[in-house]
Design a protein around this motif. Sequence first.
Motif, short mmCIF file in Angstrom:
data_model
loop_
_atom_site.label_atom_id
_atom_site.label_comp_id
_atom_site.label_asym_id
_atom_site.label_seq_id
_atom_site.Cartn_x
_atom_site.Cartn_y
_atom_site.Cartn_z
N GLU A 95 -26.00 33.39 81.38
CA GLU A 95 -24.91 34.44 81.27
C GLU A 95 -23.96 34.28 79.97
OE1 GLU A 95 -23.88 36.79 83.57
OE2 GLU A 95 -25.96 36.49 84.32
N SER A 96 -24.65 33.85 78.98
CA SER A 96 -23.86 33.78 77.68
C SER A 96 -23.78 35.02 76.81
CB SER A 96 -24.42 32.47 76.60
OG SER A 96 -25.54 32.91 76.24
N GLN A 97 -22.84 35.28 76.22
CA GLN A 97 -22.63 36.58 75.51
C GLN A 97 -23.90 36.40 74.58
OE1 GLN A 97 -20.30 39.16 75.40
NE2 GLN A 97 -19.87 38.29 77.41
N GLY A 98 -24.25 35.28 74.01
CA GLY A 98 -25.37 35.27 72.87
C GLY A 98 -26.60 35.71 73.64
N TRP A 99 -26.71 35.33 74.60
CA TRP A 99 -28.24 35.71 75.46
C TRP A 99 -28.15 37.14 75.92
CZ3 TRP A 99 -29.87 38.28 79.75
CH2 TRP A 99 -31.45 38.04 79.79
N ARG A 100 -26.94 37.78 76.22
CA ARG A 100 -26.72 39.16 76.58
C ARG A 100 -26.94 40.11 75.24
NH1 ARG A 100 -21.35 39.59 80.49
NH2 ARG A 100 -22.14 38.40 82.35
N ARG A 101 -26.52 39.71 74.29
CA ARG A 101 -26.68 40.37 73.08
C ARG A 101 -28.28 40.42 72.42
NH1 ARG A 101 -21.58 37.86 71.64
NH2 ARG A 101 -22.83 36.12 70.68
N PHE A 109 -51.05 49.00 71.75
CA PHE A 109 -51.64 47.88 72.26
C PHE A 109 -50.98 46.79 72.03
CE2 PHE A 109 -54.95 50.83 74.41
CZ PHE A 109 -54.12 50.87 75.51
N GLU A 110 -51.32 46.41 70.48
CA GLU A 110 -50.82 45.27 69.80
C GLU A 110 -49.32 45.28 69.68
OE1 GLU A 110 -52.77 45.01 65.84
OE2 GLU A 110 -54.70 46.04 66.83
N LEU A 111 -48.68 46.05 69.57
CA LEU A 111 -47.12 46.02 69.53
C LEU A 111 -46.77 45.78 70.87
CD1 LEU A 111 -44.65 46.46 67.33
CD2 LEU A 111 -44.77 48.93 68.27
N SER A 112 -47.35 46.45 71.84
CA SER A 112 -46.97 46.07 73.25
C SER A 112 -46.91 44.79 73.50
CB SER A 112 -47.51 47.12 74.11
OG SER A 112 -47.18 46.56 75.40
N LYS A 113 -48.07 43.96 73.31
CA LYS A 113 -48.14 42.80 73.67
C LYS A 113 -47.18 41.83 73.13
CE LYS A 113 -52.50 41.93 72.99
NZ LYS A 113 -53.84 41.65 72.53
N ILE A 114 -47.03 42.01 71.74
CA ILE A 114 -46.02 41.28 71.21
C ILE A 114 -44.50 41.45 71.66
CG2 ILE A 114 -44.67 40.88 68.81
CD1 ILE A 114 -47.48 41.60 67.58
N LEU A 115 -44.23 42.54 71.84
CA LEU A 115 -42.85 43.01 72.20
C LEU A 115 -42.65 42.57 73.82
CD1 LEU A 115 -42.25 46.61 70.89
CD2 LEU A 115 -40.89 44.58 70.37
N GLN A 116 -43.71 42.67 74.68
CA GLN A 116 -43.44 42.21 75.91
C GLN A 116 -43.52 40.63 76.07
OE1 GLN A 116 -46.17 43.84 78.82
NE2 GLN A 116 -45.82 46.06 78.14
N SER A 117 -44.32 40.08 74.94
CA SER A 117 -43.87 38.64 75.15
C SER A 117 -42.72 38.02 74.71
CB SER A 117 -45.21 38.02 73.72
OG SER A 117 -45.11 36.83 73.90
N ASP A 118 -42.13 38.74 73.59
CA ASP A 118 -40.71 38.67 73.34
C ASP A 118 -39.86 38.71 74.45
OD1 ASP A 118 -41.55 38.07 70.66
OD2 ASP A 118 -40.72 40.04 69.63
N MET A 119 -40.00 39.81 75.06
CA MET A 119 -38.93 39.86 76.41
C MET A 119 -39.22 38.75 77.45
SD MET A 119 -36.78 42.21 75.86
CE MET A 119 -36.29 42.40 77.53
N GLY A 120 -40.56 38.51 77.62
CA GLY A 120 -40.76 37.52 78.36
C GLY A 120 -40.23 36.18 78.05
N ASP A 121 -40.47 35.66 76.97
CA ASP A 121 -39.75 34.46 76.34
C ASP A 121 -38.57 34.40 76.37
OD1 ASP A 121 -42.48 33.70 75.65
OD2 ASP A 121 -42.08 33.85 73.61
N LEU A 122 -37.72 35.63 76.35
CA LEU A 122 -36.45 35.76 76.28
C LEU A 122 -35.83 35.58 77.75
CD1 LEU A 122 -33.37 36.48 74.82
CD2 LEU A 122 -33.68 38.83 75.66
N LEU A 123 -36.55 36.32 78.63
CA LEU A 123 -36.11 36.29 80.08
C LEU A 123 -36.42 34.99 80.79
CD1 LEU A 123 -37.48 39.76 81.24
CD2 LEU A 123 -35.12 39.16 81.11
N ASP A 124 -37.35 34.19 80.21
CA ASP A 124 -37.64 32.81 80.62
C ASP A 124 -36.33 31.87 80.48
OD1 ASP A 124 -40.19 33.10 81.45
OD2 ASP A 124 -41.07 32.41 79.88
N GLY A 125 -35.56 32.09 79.57
CA GLY A 125 -34.45 31.36 79.16
C GLY A 125 -33.09 32.15 79.41
N GLU A 126 -33.13 32.93 80.51
CA GLU A 126 -32.01 33.97 80.79
C GLU A 126 -30.71 32.94 81.33
OE1 GLU A 126 -30.87 37.25 84.01
OE2 GLU A 126 -32.87 36.66 83.86
#
Length: 176
Positions: free
Chosen positions: A38-44, A19-36
């Motif tokens: 088409e750059s190579q850096g974003w894809r990496r 539960f703790e790890l999931s919260k952090i990892l999902q938050s990281d993905m959410g933050d990343l997706l908020d700044g989506e």
Amino acid sequence: MNKDIHPQQKMDEAFDNYFELSKILQSDMGDLLDGENESQGWRRNFIRSSAALIEGYAHCLREVCSVSIECVSPELSKKEIAVLNSESNCDANERFKLTIRAAYKLFELSPAPDFGGSEWRRAQQVLCKRHLLMHPKTPNNLEVPDKIWLEIREDVFWICEQLFSFFSLVQEKYGA
């Protein structure tokens, strides 16, 4: 995990970690997706963050399964037992597949993911590409060309669906 504690306490600790790890990892993905973009850096970064989420969830699943093995006599293959006992026994793709298969068996869940289909064959490129991104030898290793980008993105979602489905089915079958 401490072997001297009761299996229920170990299971609680394993799920608390999830539960703790999931919260952090999902938050990281959410933050990343908020700044989506088409750059190579974003894809990496998407591939790296996705792989962290996949491997983090799979690790938590192995912890839960290792406690479960102490409590039941499962019908698992030697390879499934080996991967639950040591994450270093096989490559990332095989480790993921064996972990999920073992988890569905141990918790008697269905339907189990289909690792014989085209989705799994294609999804394996995600962790292979993450390996190239984390250990580049040439500039080409760091490229995420348009021709594979959409596939990789779909493949990440397929893999995540397999992980999320497990935890949803566990909650549905066994409750909170």
